[in-house]
Design a protein around this motif. Structure first.
Motif, PDB file in Angstrom:
ATOM      1  N   LEU A   1      -2.751  -4.910  -1.265  1.00 34.18           N
ATOM      2  CA  LEU A   1      -2.531  -6.323  -1.027  1.00 34.18           C
ATOM      3  C   LEU A   1      -1.117  -6.658  -0.597  1.00 34.18           C
ATOM      4  CD1 LEU A   1      -4.514  -7.739  -4.064  1.00 34.18           C
ATOM      5  CD2 LEU A   1      -5.270  -7.526  -1.702  1.00 34.18           C
ATOM      6  N   GLY A   2      -0.155  -5.905  -1.018  1.00 31.21           N
ATOM      7  CA  GLY A   2       1.237  -6.211  -0.726  1.00 31.21           C
ATOM      8  C   GLY A   2       1.716  -7.401  -1.527  1.00 31.21           C
ATOM      9  N   LYS A   3       3.002  -7.428  -1.749  1.00 32.34           N
ATOM     10  CA  LYS A   3       3.677  -8.514  -2.456  1.00 32.34           C
ATOM     11  C   LYS A   3       3.109  -8.768  -3.850  1.00 32.34           C
ATOM     12  CE  LYS A   3       5.222 -10.826   1.721  1.00 32.34           C
ATOM     13  NZ  LYS A   3       5.342 -12.100   2.431  1.00 32.34           N
ATOM     14  N   ASN A   4       2.567  -7.715  -4.480  1.00 35.81           N
ATOM     15  CA  ASN A   4       2.050  -7.867  -5.835  1.00 35.81           C
ATOM     16  C   ASN A   4       2.924  -7.162  -6.876  1.00 35.81           C
ATOM     17  OD1 ASN A   4       1.404  -5.188  -5.464  1.00 35.81           O
ATOM     18  ND2 ASN A   4      -0.800  -5.447  -5.633  1.00 35.81           N
ATOM     19  N   GLY A   5       4.054  -6.593  -6.445  1.00 34.36           N
ATOM     20  CA  GLY A   5       4.977  -5.943  -7.373  1.00 34.36           C
ATOM     21  C   GLY A   5       4.630  -4.513  -7.710  1.00 34.36           C
ATOM     22  N   SER A   6       3.662  -3.935  -7.001  1.00 36.96           N
ATOM     23  CA  SER A   6       3.250  -2.554  -7.220  1.00 36.96           C
ATOM     24  C   SER A   6       3.178  -1.844  -5.873  1.00 36.96           C
ATOM     25  CB  SER A   6       1.890  -2.519  -7.913  1.00 36.96           C
ATOM     26  OG  SER A   6       1.448  -1.195  -8.079  1.00 36.96           O
ATOM     27  N   LEU A   7       3.950  -0.787  -5.698  1.00 36.35           N
ATOM     28  CA  LEU A   7       3.975  -0.069  -4.422  1.00 36.35           C
ATOM     29  C   LEU A   7       2.808   0.899  -4.355  1.00 36.35           C
ATOM     30  CD1 LEU A   7       5.385   0.413  -1.741  1.00 36.35           C
ATOM     31  CD2 LEU A   7       6.790   2.122  -2.880  1.00 36.35           C
ATOM     32  N   GLU A   8       1.858   0.578  -3.496  1.00 39.51           N
ATOM     33  CA  GLU A   8       0.638   1.358  -3.371  1.00 39.51           C
ATOM     34  C   GLU A   8       0.635   2.142  -2.061  1.00 39.51           C
ATOM     35  OE1 GLU A   8      -1.826  -2.024  -5.813  1.00 39.51           O
ATOM     36  OE2 GLU A   8      -1.265  -2.335  -3.746  1.00 39.51           O
ATOM     37  N   VAL A   9      -0.322   3.056  -1.939  1.00 40.04           N
ATOM     38  CA  VAL A   9      -0.485   3.811  -0.701  1.00 40.04           C
ATOM     39  C   VAL A   9      -0.673   2.821   0.449  1.00 40.04           C
ATOM     40  CG1 VAL A   9      -1.970   5.465   0.506  1.00 40.04           C
ATOM     41  CG2 VAL A   9      -1.455   5.780  -1.915  1.00 40.04           C
ATOM     42  N   HIS A  10      -0.109   3.129   1.596  1.00 40.70           N
ATOM     43  CA  HIS A  10      -0.163   2.303   2.813  1.00 40.70           C
ATOM     44  C   HIS A  10       0.757   1.086   2.738  1.00 40.70           C
ATOM     45  CE1 HIS A  10      -3.293   4.866   4.264  1.00 40.70           C
ATOM     46  NE2 HIS A  10      -4.060   4.562   3.248  1.00 40.70           N
ATOM     47  N   GLU A  11       1.734   1.120   1.830  1.00 43.78           N
ATOM     48  CA  GLU A  11       2.693   0.031   1.736  1.00 43.78           C
ATOM     49  C   GLU A  11       4.121   0.552   1.909  1.00 43.78           C
ATOM     50  OE1 GLU A  11       0.573  -3.243  -1.132  1.00 43.78           O
ATOM     51  OE2 GLU A  11       2.016  -1.902  -2.059  1.00 43.78           O
ATOM     52  N   PHE A  12       5.010  -0.376   2.224  1.00 46.73           N
ATOM     53  CA  PHE A  12       6.438  -0.120   2.321  1.00 46.73           C
ATOM     54  C   PHE A  12       7.112  -0.934   1.228  1.00 46.73           C
ATOM     55  CE2 PHE A  12      10.573  -1.585   3.961  1.00 46.73           C
ATOM     56  CZ  PHE A  12      11.205  -0.357   4.056  1.00 46.73           C
ATOM     57  N   GLY A  13       8.026  -0.322   0.504  1.00 46.45           N
ATOM     58  CA  GLY A  13       8.668  -1.027  -0.594  1.00 46.45           C
ATOM     59  C   GLY A  13      10.179  -1.047  -0.511  1.00 46.45           C
ATOM     60  N   LEU A  14      10.748  -2.186  -0.840  1.00 46.04           N
ATOM     61  CA  LEU A  14      12.183  -2.359  -0.981  1.00 46.04           C
ATOM     62  C   LEU A  14      12.458  -2.634  -2.454  1.00 46.04           C
ATOM     63  CD1 LEU A  14      12.729  -4.601   2.140  1.00 46.04           C
ATOM     64  CD2 LEU A  14      13.684  -2.310   1.809  1.00 46.04           C
ATOM     65  N   PHE A  15      13.421  -1.910  -3.017  1.00 48.23           N
ATOM     66  CA  PHE A  15      13.693  -1.997  -4.448  1.00 48.23           C
ATOM     67  C   PHE A  15      14.988  -2.744  -4.736  1.00 48.23           C
ATOM     68  CE2 PHE A  15      10.790   1.450  -3.944  1.00 48.23           C
ATOM     69  CZ  PHE A  15      10.018   1.457  -5.092  1.00 48.23           C
ATOM     70  N   TYR A  16      15.001  -3.435  -5.850  1.00 49.53           N
ATOM     71  CA  TYR A  16      16.148  -4.214  -6.276  1.00 49.53           C
ATOM     72  C   TYR A  16      17.374  -3.329  -6.524  1.00 49.53           C
ATOM     73  CZ  TYR A  16      18.865  -7.600  -8.974  1.00 49.53           C
ATOM     74  OH  TYR A  16      19.857  -8.435  -9.421  1.00 49.53           O
ATOM     75  N   ASN A  17      17.164  -2.150  -7.126  1.00 50.09           N
ATOM     76  CA  ASN A  17      18.262  -1.225  -7.436  1.00 50.09           C
ATOM     77  C   ASN A  17      18.184   0.056  -6.610  1.00 50.09           C
ATOM     78  OD1 ASN A  17      19.481  -2.816  -9.471  1.00 50.09           O
ATOM     79  ND2 ASN A  17      18.016  -2.073 -10.979  1.00 50.09           N
ATOM     80  N   GLN A  18      19.217   0.863  -6.700  1.00 47.63           N
ATOM     81  CA  GLN A  18      19.230   2.163  -6.042  1.00 47.63           C
ATOM     82  C   GLN A  18      18.211   3.101  -6.694  1.00 47.63           C
ATOM     83  OE1 GLN A  18      23.112   3.911  -5.693  1.00 47.63           O
ATOM     84  NE2 GLN A  18      23.975   2.111  -4.713  1.00 47.63           N
ATOM     85  N   ASN A  19      17.917   4.184  -5.988  1.00 48.53           N
ATOM     86  CA  ASN A  19      17.016   5.240  -6.477  1.00 48.53           C
ATOM     87  C   ASN A  19      15.621   4.718  -6.822  1.00 48.53           C
ATOM     88  OD1 ASN A  19      19.146   7.162  -6.265  1.00 48.53           O
ATOM     89  ND2 ASN A  19      19.980   6.313  -8.163  1.00 48.53           N
TER      90      ASN A  19
ATOM     91  N   SER B   1      14.487   1.970  -8.145  1.00 51.80           N
ATOM     92  CA  SER B   1      14.341   1.439  -9.497  1.00 51.80           C
ATOM     93  C   SER B   1      14.489  -0.086  -9.472  1.00 51.80           C
ATOM     94  CB  SER B   1      15.370   2.075 -10.443  1.00 51.80           C
ATOM     95  OG  SER B   1      16.680   1.744 -10.048  1.00 51.80           O
ATOM     96  N   GLY B   2      14.129  -0.687 -10.580  1.00 55.02           N
ATOM     97  CA  GLY B   2      14.085  -2.140 -10.655  1.00 55.02           C
ATOM     98  C   GLY B   2      12.825  -2.638  -9.980  1.00 55.02           C
ATOM     99  N   CYS B   3      12.776  -3.920  -9.743  1.00 56.70           N
ATOM    100  CA  CYS B   3      11.603  -4.521  -9.105  1.00 56.70           C
ATOM    101  C   CYS B   3      11.426  -3.988  -7.683  1.00 56.70           C
ATOM    102  CB  CYS B   3      11.769  -6.031  -9.036  1.00 56.70           C
ATOM    103  SG  CYS B   3      11.649  -6.845 -10.627  1.00 56.70           S
ATOM    104  N   VAL B   4      10.173  -3.984  -7.246  1.00 56.29           N
ATOM    105  CA  VAL B   4       9.865  -3.575  -5.873  1.00 56.29           C
ATOM    106  C   VAL B   4       9.226  -4.748  -5.134  1.00 56.29           C
ATOM    107  CG1 VAL B   4       7.592  -2.606  -6.479  1.00 56.29           C
ATOM    108  CG2 VAL B   4       8.756  -1.847  -4.400  1.00 56.29           C
TER     109      VAL B   4
END
Length: 117
Positions: free
Chosen positions: A13-31, A33-36
């Motif tokens: 679905l995207g934009k649900n806070g969970s990085l799933e297969v077929h998605e691209f994620g940007l994270f709040y922290n390095q490595n 970590s933190g929210c995606v």
């Protein structure tokens, strides 16, 4: 005669806070970590996007507020420091993850997938 096929597995679905297969994620922290902030489709302006609550960075605005990435999509993704894929633009190949460079750390404002796998 019209034949209908059964629907396959639910798409990410995207934009649900969970990085799933077929998605691209940007994270709040390095490595990674933190929210995606997880994307299934392009978002040309992060100004009205917020991280989900319950993690480091929760409820913060996504615009200019990400430090790392992970691409779980089959396509490469482009990120940009301005809305509408403008400003500094970088491409993240399928399967890659890492920390944003100095040019992109806490500066990403838009993202889109590319049409070549």
């Amino acid at each position: 005669m019209i034949l209908l096929s059964a629907a396959g597995p639910a798409a990410a679905l995207g934009k649900n806070g969970s990085l799933e297969v077929h998605e691209f994620g940007l994270f709040y922290n390095q490595n990674q970590s933190g929210c995606v902030f997880d994307l299934y489709g392009e978002d040309l302006n992060f100004n009205n996007d917020y991280f989900k609550s319950g993690c480091t960075g929760g409820t913060s605005n996504v615009n200019d507020n990400t430090e790392s990435y992970r691409n779980r999509d089959v396509y490469a993704w482009k990120v940009a420091t301005d809305a509408n894929i403008d400003g500094n633009v970088g491409e993240i190949p399928s399967g890659y993850s890492g920390n944003a460079s100095t040019n992109f750390k806490n500066k990403i404002s838009s993202a889109t997938f590319t049409l070549h796998p």
